[in-house]
Motif scaffolding. Structure first.
Motif, PDB file in Angstrom:
ATOM      1  N   LYS A  92      13.009 101.308  30.919  1.00  0.00           N
ATOM      2  CA  LYS A  92      14.270 101.492  30.200  1.00  0.00           C
ATOM      3  C   LYS A  92      14.078 102.620  29.194  1.00  0.00           C
ATOM      4  N   PRO A  93      15.092 103.502  29.072  1.00  0.00           N
ATOM      5  CA  PRO A  93      14.937 104.640  28.157  1.00  0.00           C
ATOM      6  C   PRO A  93      14.539 104.182  26.762  1.00  0.00           C
ATOM      7  N   GLY A  94      13.592 104.866  26.190  1.00  0.00           N
ATOM      8  CA  GLY A  94      13.190 104.573  24.821  1.00  0.00           C
ATOM      9  C   GLY A  94      12.202 103.437  24.676  1.00  0.00           C
ATOM     10  N   THR A  95      11.806 102.823  25.791  1.00  0.00           N
ATOM     11  CA  THR A  95      10.910 101.670  25.703  1.00  0.00           C
ATOM     12  C   THR A  95       9.656 102.001  24.893  1.00  0.00           C
ATOM     13  N   MET A 181       4.157 100.543  38.596  1.00  0.00           N
ATOM     14  CA  MET A 181       4.923 100.089  37.440  1.00  0.00           C
ATOM     15  C   MET A 181       4.004 100.112  36.222  1.00  0.00           C
ATOM     16  N   VAL A 182       4.602 100.342  35.055  1.00  0.00           N
ATOM     17  CA  VAL A 182       3.846 100.199  33.820  1.00  0.00           C
ATOM     18  C   VAL A 182       3.599  98.711  33.617  1.00  0.00           C
ATOM     19  N   LEU A 183       2.355  98.335  33.327  1.00  0.00           N
ATOM     20  CA  LEU A 183       2.014  96.929  33.143  1.00  0.00           C
ATOM     21  C   LEU A 183       2.471  96.486  31.752  1.00  0.00           C
ATOM     22  N   SER A 195      13.219  93.311  23.193  1.00  0.00           N
ATOM     23  CA  SER A 195      14.252  93.367  24.216  1.00  0.00           C
ATOM     24  C   SER A 195      14.182  94.682  24.969  1.00  0.00           C
ATOM     25  N   LEU A 196      14.155  94.571  26.290  1.00  0.00           N
ATOM     26  CA  LEU A 196      14.083  95.793  27.094  1.00  0.00           C
ATOM     27  C   LEU A 196      15.449  96.434  27.281  1.00  0.00           C
ATOM     28  N   VAL A 197      16.506  95.680  27.004  1.00  0.00           N
ATOM     29  CA  VAL A 197      17.838  96.193  27.289  1.00  0.00           C
ATOM     30  C   VAL A 197      18.518  96.784  26.061  1.00  0.00           C
ATOM     31  N   ALA A 198      17.883  96.699  24.904  1.00  0.00           N
ATOM     32  CA  ALA A 198      18.479  97.285  23.709  1.00  0.00           C
ATOM     33  C   ALA A 198      18.690  98.776  23.940  1.00  0.00           C
ATOM     34  N   PRO A 199      19.867  99.301  23.517  1.00  0.00           N
ATOM     35  CA  PRO A 199      20.134 100.718  23.760  1.00  0.00           C
ATOM     36  C   PRO A 199      19.156 101.603  22.998  1.00  0.00           C
ATOM     37  N   ALA A 200      18.799 102.712  23.634  1.00  0.00           N
ATOM     38  CA  ALA A 200      17.877 103.651  23.002  1.00  0.00           C
ATOM     39  C   ALA A 200      18.604 104.398  21.903  1.00  0.00           C
ATOM     40  N   PRO A 201      17.940 104.657  20.785  1.00  0.00           N
ATOM     41  CA  PRO A 201      18.578 105.453  19.726  1.00  0.00           C
ATOM     42  C   PRO A 201      18.815 106.871  20.218  1.00  0.00           C
ATOM     43  N   LYS A 202      20.099 107.236  20.311  1.00  0.00           N
ATOM     44  CA  LYS A 202      20.449 108.509  20.941  1.00  0.00           C
ATOM     45  C   LYS A 202      20.093 109.712  20.086  1.00  0.00           C
ATOM     46  N   SER A 203      20.039 109.498  18.770  1.00  0.00           N
ATOM     47  CA  SER A 203      19.783 110.633  17.887  1.00  0.00           C
ATOM     48  C   SER A 203      18.336 111.097  17.973  1.00  0.00           C
ATOM     49  N   LYS A 204      17.473 110.216  18.433  1.00  0.00           N
ATOM     50  CA  LYS A 204      16.053 110.563  18.466  1.00  0.00           C
ATOM     51  C   LYS A 204      15.733 111.489  19.633  1.00  0.00           C
ATOM     52  N   SER A 205      14.568 112.101  19.555  1.00  0.00           N
ATOM     53  CA  SER A 205      14.100 112.945  20.656  1.00  0.00           C
ATOM     54  C   SER A 205      13.823 112.057  21.861  1.00  0.00           C
ATOM     55  N   ALA A 207      12.422 109.957  25.020  1.00  0.00           N
ATOM     56  CA  ALA A 207      11.261 109.096  25.133  1.00  0.00           C
ATOM     57  C   ALA A 207      10.148 109.844  25.856  1.00  0.00           C
ATOM     58  N   VAL A 208       8.935 109.406  25.610  1.00  0.00           N
ATOM     59  CA  VAL A 208       7.783 110.006  26.276  1.00  0.00           C
ATOM     60  C   VAL A 208       7.956 109.933  27.780  1.00  0.00           C
ATOM     61  N   SER A 209       8.560 108.827  28.220  1.00  0.00           N
ATOM     62  CA  SER A 209       8.700 108.621  29.652  1.00  0.00           C
ATOM     63  C   SER A 209       9.570 109.690  30.304  1.00  0.00           C
ATOM     64  N   ASP A 210      10.469 110.248  29.516  1.00  0.00           N
ATOM     65  CA  ASP A 210      11.381 111.234  30.100  1.00  0.00           C
ATOM     66  C   ASP A 210      10.693 112.570  30.378  1.00  0.00           C
ATOM     67  N   ASP A 211       9.575 112.806  29.679  1.00  0.00           N
ATOM     68  CA  ASP A 211       8.897 114.087  29.816  1.00  0.00           C
ATOM     69  C   ASP A 211       8.385 114.330  31.230  1.00  0.00           C
ATOM     70  N   SER A 212       8.114 113.250  31.945  1.00  0.00           N
ATOM     71  CA  SER A 212       7.490 113.411  33.250  1.00  0.00           C
ATOM     72  C   SER A 212       8.438 114.056  34.252  1.00  0.00           C
ATOM     73  N   SER A 213       9.719 114.154  33.894  1.00  0.00           N
ATOM     74  CA  SER A 213      10.654 114.796  34.798  1.00  0.00           C
ATOM     75  C   SER A 213      10.499 116.313  34.775  1.00  0.00           C
ATOM     76  N   GLU A 214       9.812 116.809  33.746  1.00  0.00           N
ATOM     77  CA  GLU A 214       9.629 118.245  33.651  1.00  0.00           C
ATOM     78  C   GLU A 214       8.529 118.708  34.596  1.00  0.00           C
TER      79      GLU A 214
END
Ligand SMILES: *[C@@H]1O[C@H](CO)[C@@H](O)[C@H](O)[C@H]1NC(C)=O
Ligand SMILES: *[C@@H]1O[C@H](CO)[C@@H](O)[C@H](O)[C@H]1NC(C)=O
Ligand SMILES: *[C@@H]1O[C@H](CO)[C@@H](O)[C@H](O)[C@H]1NC(C)=O
Ligand SMILES: *[C@@H]1O[C@H](CO)[C@@H](O)[C@H](O)[C@H]1NC(C)=O
Ligand SMILES: *[C@@H]1O[C@H](CO)[C@@H](O)[C@H](O)[C@H]1NC(C)=O
Length: 251
Positions: A92-95, A181-183, A195-205, A207-214
């Protein structure tokens, strides 16, 4: 008869010379098998080609260095479960960013077991299997459960279950297995926990997980200019003392 032998003799000598020279030159070309030198978890993962995020986390937390040192010095060896870049992207984004620095360190330590296991070992190991996160939080288990069917091994955390796929390395003292999967440890992600479903703070940079798309070839080994990474690094610095203490204690 004799004349044939005489004419063949030089040819025989020539062939013998060629044979001997190939034997002699072949010898230095076959050195002792296997490259010498200490085991390097980063190099093992780089060969895998799909572990940019995990490599960066091992690097920023210094856990990668600790693995290299401990693998070199312990008789037990170690086993690392390496989540792919896809695995981090599927969180989940921001986890990761939502975890405290200390919890981020624990999450990575949870992917490392202070003992060398072959896949066969994992098929028959007694559950739960301790990790480098075991014993923190006042003796919390932070264990992994392994179940096998045929030659297929599954790992379960109580929150997720996934296959232990191919080995990037399975020679003493270090085994490295791919997981899709991440353990996520129950102690951190189980019911009534984060909670894994809490919305990610949008104002922040991102998540680390998103970097792998680059572009991974560009990212590998290149320090990130993202403010998010710097932020995380500072955070991990805080937890590092605890990590070193913990690893020292386990050794
Ligand atoms: C381990 O390998 C990585 C990548 O190949 C390299 O950058 C690093 O310097 C190596 N570390 C050691 C201790 O050799
Ligand atoms: C590995 O261990 C040996 C002996 O314990 C030590 O001399 C060597 O410096 C260590 N190498 C690394 C890379 O830690
Ligand atoms: C792991 O296995 C142990 C022993 O069989 C069991 O007590 C525990 O509940 C299991 N934990 C998970 C997360 O499956
Ligand atoms: C192993 O895990 C996979 C993925 O979660 C699942 O589809 C499969 O049924 C599991 N196998 C066993 C033997 O539990
Ligand atoms: C590891 O971190 C250092 C700085 O802390 C950086 O220079 C290096 O490029 C990083 N290596 C990898 C593989 O991310």
């Amino acid at each position: 008869m004799a004349t044939i032998h005489l004419t063949l003799a030089p040819l025989f000598l020539l062939l013998a010379a060629i044979f001997l020279s190939t034997v002699v030159t072949a010898q230095p070309a076959a050195p002792a098998p296997g490259p010498a030198g200490p085991v390097n978890i980063t190099a093992v993962l780089e060969k895998g080609g799909q572990f940019v995020t995990f490599i960066r986390l091992l690097n920023t937390t210094q856990i990668g260095n600790q693995i290299n040192i401990q693998v070199n010095s312990s008789t037990e060896g170690m086993t690392v479960f390496a989540p792919t870049d896809n695995a981090f992207q599927n969180l989940k984004p921001g986890t990761l960013n939502k975890l405290s620095p200390d919890d981020q360190v624990k999450l990575i330590l949870y992917h490392v077991s202070p003992k060398f296991y072959t896949l066969d070992d994992l098929l028959s190991v007694s559950n739960p299997v301790g990790t480098q996160a075991t014993g923190r939080d006042g003796g919390a288990v932070y264990g992994l459960n392994f179940t096998g069917q045929g030659n297929q091994v599954n790992v379960s955390t109580g929150v997720i279950e996934t296959r232990v796929s191919n080995a990037l390395r399975d020679e003493r003292p270090l085994a490295v297995y791919v997981v899709d999967m991440v353990l996520l440890p129950e102690e951190m992600f189980g019911k009534h926990k984060i909670s894994l479903v809490a919305p990610a703070p949008k104002s922040k940079s991102p998540a680390v997980s998103d970097d792998s798309s680059e572009d991974s070839s560009k990212k590998a080994g290149v320090p990130s200019e993202k403010s998010g990474s710097g932020e995380m690094k500072a955070g991990f610095g805080f937890g590092l003392g605890l990590v070193l203490l913990c690893l020292k204690f386990i050794v």
